[in-house]
Each structure stands twice: as C-alpha cells, then as structure tokens.
Scaffold this motif. Structure first.
Motif, PDB file in Angstrom:
ATOM      1  N   LYS A 192      -4.929 -26.111 105.209  1.00 19.79           N
ATOM      2  CA  LYS A 192      -4.551 -26.733 106.484  1.00 19.79           C
ATOM      3  C   LYS A 192      -3.915 -25.759 107.464  1.00 19.79           C
ATOM      4  O   LYS A 192      -3.844 -26.053 108.663  1.00 19.79           O
ATOM      5  CB  LYS A 192      -3.602 -27.909 106.216  1.00 19.79           C
ATOM      6  N   THR A 195      -6.381 -25.047 110.099  1.00 14.75           N
ATOM      7  CA  THR A 195      -6.696 -26.191 110.957  1.00 14.75           C
ATOM      8  C   THR A 195      -5.593 -26.451 111.967  1.00 14.75           C
ATOM      9  O   THR A 195      -5.868 -26.819 113.116  1.00 14.75           O
ATOM     10  CB  THR A 195      -6.917 -27.447 110.092  1.00 14.75           C
ATOM     11  N   HIS A 196      -4.345 -26.245 111.561  1.00 15.99           N
ATOM     12  CA  HIS A 196      -3.210 -26.604 112.412  1.00 15.99           C
ATOM     13  C   HIS A 196      -3.255 -25.856 113.740  1.00 15.99           C
ATOM     14  O   HIS A 196      -3.315 -24.632 113.779  1.00 15.99           O
ATOM     15  CB  HIS A 196      -1.891 -26.296 111.688  1.00 15.99           C
ATOM     16  N   LEU A 198      -5.551 -25.388 115.779  1.00 11.55           N
ATOM     17  CA  LEU A 198      -6.742 -24.534 115.884  1.00 11.55           C
ATOM     18  C   LEU A 198      -7.194 -24.283 117.326  1.00 11.55           C
ATOM     19  O   LEU A 198      -7.562 -23.149 117.659  1.00 11.55           O
ATOM     20  CB  LEU A 198      -7.884 -25.166 115.067  1.00 11.55           C
ATOM     21  N   LYS A 204      -7.870 -18.071 114.345  1.00 13.25           N
ATOM     22  CA  LYS A 204      -8.211 -19.084 113.339  1.00 13.25           C
ATOM     23  C   LYS A 204      -9.663 -19.537 113.524  1.00 13.25           C
ATOM     24  O   LYS A 204     -10.376 -19.799 112.546  1.00 13.25           O
ATOM     25  CB  LYS A 204      -7.258 -20.277 113.442  1.00 13.25           C
ATOM     26  N   PHE A 208     -12.713 -19.459 110.735  1.00 17.94           N
ATOM     27  CA  PHE A 208     -13.634 -20.537 110.375  1.00 17.94           C
ATOM     28  C   PHE A 208     -15.087 -20.093 110.519  1.00 17.94           C
ATOM     29  O   PHE A 208     -15.941 -20.422 109.684  1.00 17.94           O
ATOM     30  CB  PHE A 208     -13.375 -21.780 111.234  1.00 17.94           C
ATOM     31  N   ALA A 224     -12.451 -29.102 106.023  1.00 17.12           N
ATOM     32  CA  ALA A 224     -11.246 -28.660 106.728  1.00 17.12           C
ATOM     33  C   ALA A 224     -10.131 -29.660 106.431  1.00 17.12           C
ATOM     34  O   ALA A 224     -10.263 -30.853 106.723  1.00 17.12           O
ATOM     35  CB  ALA A 224     -11.499 -28.568 108.232  1.00 17.12           C
ATOM     36  N   GLU A 225      -9.046 -29.176 105.851  1.00 16.74           N
ATOM     37  CA  GLU A 225      -7.912 -30.046 105.504  1.00 16.74           C
ATOM     38  C   GLU A 225      -6.905 -30.085 106.655  1.00 16.74           C
ATOM     39  O   GLU A 225      -6.867 -29.203 107.504  1.00 16.74           O
ATOM     40  CB  GLU A 225      -7.216 -29.529 104.245  1.00 16.74           C
ATOM     41  N   ILE A 227      -6.300 -32.205 109.265  1.00 16.79           N
ATOM     42  CA  ILE A 227      -6.659 -32.529 110.659  1.00 16.79           C
ATOM     43  C   ILE A 227      -5.703 -33.608 111.162  1.00 16.79           C
ATOM     44  O   ILE A 227      -5.664 -34.721 110.624  1.00 16.79           O
ATOM     45  CB  ILE A 227      -8.115 -33.010 110.755  1.00 16.79           C
ATOM     46  N   GLU A 232      -8.166 -30.747 117.358  1.00 18.19           N
ATOM     47  CA  GLU A 232      -8.558 -30.023 116.139  1.00 18.19           C
ATOM     48  C   GLU A 232      -9.881 -30.547 115.604  1.00 18.19           C
ATOM     49  O   GLU A 232     -10.774 -29.773 115.226  1.00 18.19           O
ATOM     50  CB  GLU A 232      -7.462 -30.167 115.075  1.00 18.19           C
ATOM     51  N   LEU A 236     -13.537 -28.463 115.209  1.00 17.20           N
ATOM     52  CA  LEU A 236     -14.162 -28.335 113.889  1.00 17.20           C
ATOM     53  C   LEU A 236     -15.567 -28.929 113.883  1.00 17.20           C
ATOM     54  O   LEU A 236     -16.492 -28.363 113.303  1.00 17.20           O
ATOM     55  CB  LEU A 236     -13.288 -29.012 112.838  1.00 17.20           C
ATOM     56  N   GLY A 244     -14.242 -33.224 107.018  1.00 17.15           N
ATOM     57  CA  GLY A 244     -12.850 -33.116 107.455  1.00 17.15           C
ATOM     58  C   GLY A 244     -11.963 -34.103 106.732  1.00 17.15           C
ATOM     59  O   GLY A 244     -12.419 -35.174 106.283  1.00 17.15           O
TER      60      GLY A 244
END
Length: 599
Positions: A192, A195-196, A198, A204, A208, A224-225, A227, A232, A236, A244
């Motif tokens: 994560k 993802t945070h 993003l 980042k 990806f 993707a963890e 979200i 975000e 993604l 997700g």
C-alpha cells in the motif's frame, strides 16, 4: 450510594490471566472477516482476502498482536493453519463467489504440507465444501525464505490441486524479486505504500509501470493494496493494474461483499481519465563522460618538446595531448594552440626543445571518471577557469587513462540533452512539455469521452520582455503557470507548457469555460504588478514592434482559444493541437479573452 468492597488485610486484587493463543485455538475463538478485491476494468468482485480476528475488545483482537503472541508461545505454524481452516469454514457459510485469498508464511505452508497428516486435510478436495480452485494462498514474507526447494515442492503440490499462489506485500522491503522469479505466482499484491497518494508522486507511478512490465514478463497479475481515494483508484485503473483492494472499494466484514462501494463504482464506471503525475527527467538522459570520449595519442613524462611538436604536426586534428606516468595515469595536459604559440616564438626550440614536455603543461587538468554523468560536468560551462572548455578534459577508468573529451562536445551534449528534457518538462515552469501533452491527448482520444483543448498565449509579451529584460519576462511566464494551475482541477484537467509563453490545458471539468475566464481575469490583474508605475499610468509601454518600428503597446494580457473535442471527431493528437492553435489565433486576432469553437 456507592458501595466500597474492602479486601482482607494482606490480600490484593487478583488480575485476570492474560489471554493465550493456545486458548483461542482450543476453544475455537478465532473468526474471519472478508475484504473484497475488485477487477479495475469492469468493477466486478474478483474475490476476498481472509483477515483473522481474535475476540472483540481483547488484546489479541488484531493480527499483529495475535501473531506476536503466537510466536512467543511457539505456536506460529499451528496458529496459521488454524486461521486458514477458520477462513475456509467461514467462507463456506457465506456462499460468496470468486476467489478466497488466505495468508500463510513460507515456513507454515511448507510445514503444513510436509505430509498428508501434517496438512490435516486443509487443502484436500472440497475441504469444508470449498473447491481448491477457488482458493489462493497469499505467501507472506515476514521472514526471509531460506528453504526455497521445500517451498517450491509445496507450491507444486498445491497447484496440482488447483490452488492459486499470490505473493503478498511486494515492495515493502521483505518480499524479493528473486522470490517472484522462483515461485512464479499467479498474482502479486503491491504494498500500500506505493498506492498511497499515488497521483501526487511520479516516482510511485513509474514503479507501478515497471512492475506491470515485470508482471507481463512473468505471466502474473497485480493487485494494488490500500486504495483509499477516488484519485488513486482512477490512476491505477488507467495504468492497467488488474485488481484493487482498499477501504474505498470495501471494508472487511464477516459477510463479504457482492459489489464494490458506491464511490468506487462511480470511478470505475466513469470515462474520465486520470491526470498522471510527470516525473522530472534528468537532462543528462543517461549520457556519461565515456560517450564524449575520443581516442588520442599520449606521451610519457620524459618526452621532449621536440617530440611533442612532431606529434601535433602529424595529428592536425588533435586539440590536446595527455601526459602519462609509467602506470598510465594522467599527470598533465598540453593544449595544442598554447603549445604551438610558444613553439613559434624565437629561440623557443633552442632553449626548451629538449626539455621535458611537462615544463609548460597544465599539471592540474580536469580529470573525470568515464562513468561521470553529463550533469556533473556542466559546472565546467560556468566555471571561471575557461581552460577546461579550450583544453578539454581527460577521461579515466580506475585512475588509468582512456581518452580525451572536448569542451565543444560537452556543450553540444548538454544542449541536446536539455532540449530533449524540455520536451518532457519545461525547465522554467516544470510543467509537462510536448511529449506528455501529446500522450495525454492520445489517452483522452482513446477513452472515447469528449473534452476541451485550450491554448493560452500572451498578448504584447515581446515588447514587455524587450523593455524589462528576460528576468521579468520569465516571472510573467511563471505567473501564467501559477494562475492556470490554481484554476485547473489537478485530478481532471491537464496543464502543459509548450514553450515560450504558450500553454495547453486539456479540460475534463464541466465548468471549463468558467475556469478559463477566471484564469484570464486573475492573470490580467496580477500581471499589472510586473509593470512600473509610469507604464501603468500610460496603460502600456513604447517599444519596437516586430518590424523595428517604435509604437505603443498595451499592458500584457492573456488570451485563450478553446475547442470542444466531441468523441470520435478527431483521431490523432496533432489534429487536436492544430485545432487548439487555430482557436488561439482567433482569440488573439479578435482581441478576445476566451474564444470557443467546435472541432
């Protein structure tokens, strides 16, 4: 009325015994929550991750504390197997579709599957009424995998039964690329951290993109963890990440979910595309000093001026000669033009012809390693010691001579690299340049949604720049960037800097026309602060026009030409750019703040 109960003398209140993992296992006190995982291309539920919970309100309710206690009691494997059993049992009751993802460490998995008795029937056909083909093991890497062979055998046994394999929390510093390559998982879950936030971190985004390429190479799909925001999720989805998971999509619950939460469904159903963050590219573009190197003749320290003259005479294109010691290490550099000038003076040959060539050589030349990047050499261009531009520099590897570089090559390479970098990000405003602009237009056209392409340009900017100088001219261009940025929706509207005083805005916002008018009004007001009092009183300045004639020019203002691009009307980015430029010309010619036309 308050009742006070006193204890007999010498007695103290007994504290309850701490809850033990052994008790939770023996008394069947563990439960399972399920968090949904969604397919980002269509919004359908792919499956759920099983998340263990201890007794509500207890010190062992959450996994971190629970497994820490399990390690202290020496029950790590037993606890993990029991959690997996509980997940299968609770899942069978819910009758949910899709895959069930169960977390297990490598050591627990290999131990549990060492033999049939050790597995306890955990992954046997239709355990608890759950088909093995609907189960996926998430391999957690909370410890370094040391026995890869046993792990590989365990995974092979699982795959024979139809169980899938996922690699959990990839990128958190514990999972390894080697493990990805070794076990060839069906799915890789990206930690994560990446993802945070993003949409605000270009690095980042690049991570990806690199992981997507790896996934394609290894035949895996990504989850993707973490979200938590619509922005975000949109980024993604547009990157092409397959699945997700996170609180925006669905929170853990004992019942699981049959669809994603409304906020996530809205994003996934929308035709709006994300504005992807741009990574500022190094202007060197990976070029090193070795790329500038030319092979050149050298001499030893004991070579005479006469020998040096003969070498220069034989090699007319040689701008300098490096002087080396017995270890092939450079100790000095002789510049051709300076040496020939000395040689041409009366009696130089008679006085110094047989002297060692180091006598008049530069014994502090610029020496750079072959792997030195171009950016590290740009200080040469602005150095007060301009010998380096004339003489060039010596290129070495591990201290040994390789060749020479010239100031001319350096200037050309830096210029070319910066021109290329400016196509990606304008060096004055740091806004995306021509290439990202074209890429974003292409993504908008591919998405099949309508949008607005706007082209902004300054009126009477050249006279202002000529009158007040480049520094204030740059300030005015940066002002356009600041004002436009503040009135564009950073998640929906793309702002790029073509170059000079030309800017492009690609709007998905419905209120785009109001935004354009606000940009013009705000800029025109703030731009007045860049003129002096006399110019403001006169309403402009006297300056040469493009034909060299002196005439009056009003204060600088901004014009925007905008074109509505309906879905399917244009097909290539260059067509959109041409249409926007045409609208801009109409705005300037008709002296309008904002001019709008259809494609």
């Amino acid at each position: 009325m308050t009742t006070i109960t006193s204890l007999p003398p010498g007695r103290t209140q007994e504290r309850p015994a701490p809850l033990r993992v052994q008790t939770l296992i023996a008394e069947d006190l563990l439960t399972t929550l399920f968090q949904p995982i969604v397919q980002l291309d269509c919004g359908l539920i792919y499956g759920h991750e099983a998340l263990v919970r201890g007794p509500a309100g207890s010190a062992l309710e959450y996994p971190d504390a629970l497994f820490a206690a399990g390690r202290r009691e020496g029950l790590t494997v037993e606890l993990e197997v029991r959690c997996a059993n509980q997940a299968l049992k609770d899942w069978s009751r819910q009758k949910l579709g899709g895959r069930l993802l169960i977390n297990m460490s490598a050591s627990a998995l290999t131990h549990a599957l060492r033999d049939e008795q050790g597995s306890g029937g955990l992954f046997s056909d239709e355990a608890y009424g759950v088909s093995p083909s609907s189960v996926m093991i998430e391999l957690t890497e909370h410890e370094r995998v040391t026995d890869i062979e046993n792990l590989r055998r365990a995974i092979t046994a699982l795959r024979r039964q139809g169980v899938g394999i996922a690699l959990d929390d990839f990128g958190d510093g514990r999972s390894s690329l080697r493990l990805w390559s070794e076990i060839q998982p069906d799915i890789v879950k990206i930690d994560k951290y990446f993802t945070h936030d993003l949409p605000a971190h270009a690095e980042k985004l690049q991570t990806f993109r690199a992981l997507l390429q790896l996934a394609e190479t290894f035949g895996a799909q990504l989850i993707a963890e973490g979200i938590e925001s619509a922005e975000e999720l949109r980024v993604l989805r547009d990157l092409g990440v397959t699945f997700g998971q996170g609180w925006l999509i669905g929170r853990p619950s004992s019942e699981g979910a049959v669809e994603a939460l409304a906020a996530a469904r809205t994003v996934l159903a929308s035709s709006d595309i994300a504005v992807l963050p741009e990574l500022r590219r190094a202007s060197s573009n990976g070029v090193t000093a070795e790329r500038l190197m030319m092979e050149a003749v050298t001499v030893r320290e004991d070579a005479s001026h006469e020998q040096l003259f003969r070498i220069f005479n034989e090699h007319e294109q040689l701008h300098a000669i490096a002087i080396l010691n017995a270890k092939d290490e450079p100790v000095a550099l002789v510049d051709r033009s300076q040496f020939i000038n000395r040689w041409a003076k009366p009696f130089f040959n008679d006085l110094y012809g047989r002297h060692a060539c180091t006598l008049f050589a530069n014994q502090t030349p610029l020496i750079v390693d072959a792997d030195t990047g171009i950016e590290a050499l740009t200080t040469v261009l602005t150095s007060s010691d301009q010998r380096y531009l004339r003489e060039g520099f010596i290129i070495t590897r591990d201290g040994r001579y390789l060749g020479l570089g010239t100031g001319e090559q350096l200037v050309r390479s830096v210029t070319e690299a910066r021109i290329e970098a400016a196509r990606h990000a304008n060096p004055l405003t740091f806004l995306p340049g021509n290439i990202p602009i074209s890429q974003h237009i292409g993504r908008l056209l591919t998405s099949g949604r309508g949008f607005v392409a706007a082209y902004a340009d300054l009126n009477h900017f050249k006279p202002f720049n000529d009158e007040y100088g480049y520094w204030r001219g740059d300030e005015m261009i940066r002002l356009v960037a600041r004002v436009a940025s503040s009135h564009c929706d950073s998640q929906r509207d793309f702002l790029g800097h073509v170059g000079g005083d030309d800017f492009v805005m690609l709007f998905q916002s419905d209120d785009w026309e109001q935004r354009c008018e606000q940009i013009v009004e705000r800029f025109n007001d703030l731009a007045r602060n860049l003129f002096d009092a006399a110019a403001l009183q006169a309403g402009g300045i006297m300056a040469e026009d493009r034909h060299g004639d002196m005439r009056f020019h009003p204060c600088t203002t901004l014009s925007i030409g905008a074109v509505r691009i309906a879905a399917g009307t244009l097909h290539r980015p260059e067509q959109v750019a041409t249409a926007a430029a045409t609208a801009k010309r109409h705005a300037k010619h008709e002296q309008l703040s904002v001019y709008v036309m259809a494609a």
